[in-house]
Design a protein around this motif. Structure first.
Motif, PDB file in Angstrom:
ATOM      1  N   GLN A  78       0.824  -1.196   0.000  1.00 57.96           N
ATOM      2  CA  GLN A  78       0.000   0.000   0.000  1.00 57.96           C
ATOM      3  C   GLN A  78       0.867   1.258   0.000  1.00 57.96           C
ATOM      4  N   CYS A  79       0.388   2.285  -0.694  1.00 54.91           N
ATOM      5  CA  CYS A  79       1.060   3.583  -0.712  1.00 54.91           C
ATOM      6  C   CYS A  79       0.002   4.675  -0.704  1.00 54.91           C
ATOM      7  N   ALA A  80       0.166   5.629   0.186  1.00 52.58           N
ATOM      8  CA  ALA A  80      -0.753   6.762   0.256  1.00 52.58           C
ATOM      9  C   ALA A  80       0.046   8.038   0.451  1.00 52.58           C
ATOM     10  N   GLN A  81      -0.394   9.112  -0.214  1.00 49.85           N
ATOM     11  CA  GLN A  81       0.243  10.421  -0.017  1.00 49.85           C
ATOM     12  C   GLN A  81      -0.826  11.473   0.251  1.00 49.85           C
ATOM     13  N   ASP A  82      -0.468  12.419   1.114  1.00 48.36           N
ATOM     14  CA  ASP A  82      -1.434  13.443   1.514  1.00 48.36           C
ATOM     15  C   ASP A  82      -1.009  14.825   1.043  1.00 48.36           C
ATOM     16  N   MET A  83      -0.233  14.868  -0.046  1.00 44.80           N
ATOM     17  CA  MET A  83       0.272  16.146  -0.559  1.00 44.80           C
ATOM     18  C   MET A  83      -0.461  16.582  -1.820  1.00 44.80           C
ATOM     19  N   ASN A  84      -1.495  15.820  -2.199  1.00 41.62           N
ATOM     20  CA  ASN A  84      -2.280  16.132  -3.398  1.00 41.62           C
ATOM     21  C   ASN A  84      -1.426  16.115  -4.667  1.00 41.62           C
ATOM     22  N   HIS A  85      -0.431  15.206  -4.682  1.00 41.56           N
ATOM     23  CA  HIS A  85       0.426  15.084  -5.856  1.00 41.56           C
ATOM     24  C   HIS A  85      -0.265  14.258  -6.925  1.00 41.56           C
ATOM     25  N   ASN A  86      -0.175  14.714  -8.168  1.00 44.94           N
ATOM     26  CA  ASN A  86      -0.770  13.956  -9.265  1.00 44.94           C
ATOM     27  C   ASN A  86       0.072  12.738  -9.644  1.00 44.94           C
TER      28      ASN A  86
END
Lengths: 111, 111
Positions: B22-30
């Motif tokens: 799993q990978c999640a980012q919270d920086m709103n990167h496209n």
């Protein structure tokens, strides 16, 4: 596609000496050249980058040079300290989506 | 702001088993990426995505699948695990023309 070669694979220096890591790239369309530092058990982190319209960039003890004609770029670390010991990666990116990495250089700074 | 979060950090699989990193980012990167790092080697690009619903192969996609249903999440699926997939896997994200931000990595062993 792009190919990035990095040398040396291992570098050992005395504290206070300078360290130089060299990379070459194959795709003349590459226009962004970042350098990443990876400490043990961590993900790589950007330490400095340079774009193709600039020949040199410096940030305190770290500098990067770019020779577009020869397709070479180098990382220079001056006054090395034990905390500089890590694996360093160069990379190249064209205007597209992919960042291609070199094989890495393991730097040892001996106190 | 957690940055890029990867789970699990460690996993041991038997040959032929399947799993999802799993990978999640919270920086709103496209843009999001999966790399693998083998001992003494650089980072090899497995898959990448430039936005929700859009994915593409990197340098070493065989044996892996990805999906991107949201901007935040980019899971990597391993089907029929093989010893050659023993590696450290890094997820990364960025904005267009920006630097890559990496997670802490997921260390996978296939026995």
């Amino acid at each position: 596609g792009e190919n990035v070669e990095q040398h040396p694979s291992t570098l050992s220096v005395q504290e206070g000496d300078s360290a130089v890591i060299k990379c070459t790239y194959s795709d003349s369309a590459s226009n962004y050249f970042p350098w990443y530092k990876q400490e043990l058990g961590k993900g790589p982190q950007l330490i400095i980058d340079i774009r193709s319209n600039v020949g040199e960039k410096k940030d305190q003890r770290i500098a990067v040079t770019l020779n577009k004609t020869a397709k070479h770029f180098s990382l220079h670390i001056t006054e090395t300290q034990p905390e500089d010991s890590a694996v360093y990666f160069c990379a190249a990116r064209t205007g597209g989506f992919k960042t291609i990495f070199g094989a890495g250089t393991r730097l040892f700074v001996k106190a | 702001n957690a940055g890029v979060t990867q789970t699990p950090k460690f996993r041991i699989l038997k040959i032929g088993q399947s799993m999802t990193l799993q990978c999640a980012q919270d920086m709103n990167h496209n843009y999001m990426y999966w790399y693998r790092q083998d001992p003494g080697m650089g980072l090899k690009l497995i898959y990448y995505s430039v936005g929700a619903g859009i994915t593409d192969k990197g340098e070493v996609p065989n044996g892996y699948n990805v999906s991107r249903s949201t901007t935040e999440d980019f899971p990597l699926r391993l089907e029929l695990a093989a010893p050659s997939q023993t590696s450290v896997y890094f997820c990364a994200s960025r904005v267009p023309d920006g630097e890559l931000f990496f997670g802490e990595g997921s260390r996978l062993t296939v026995l």
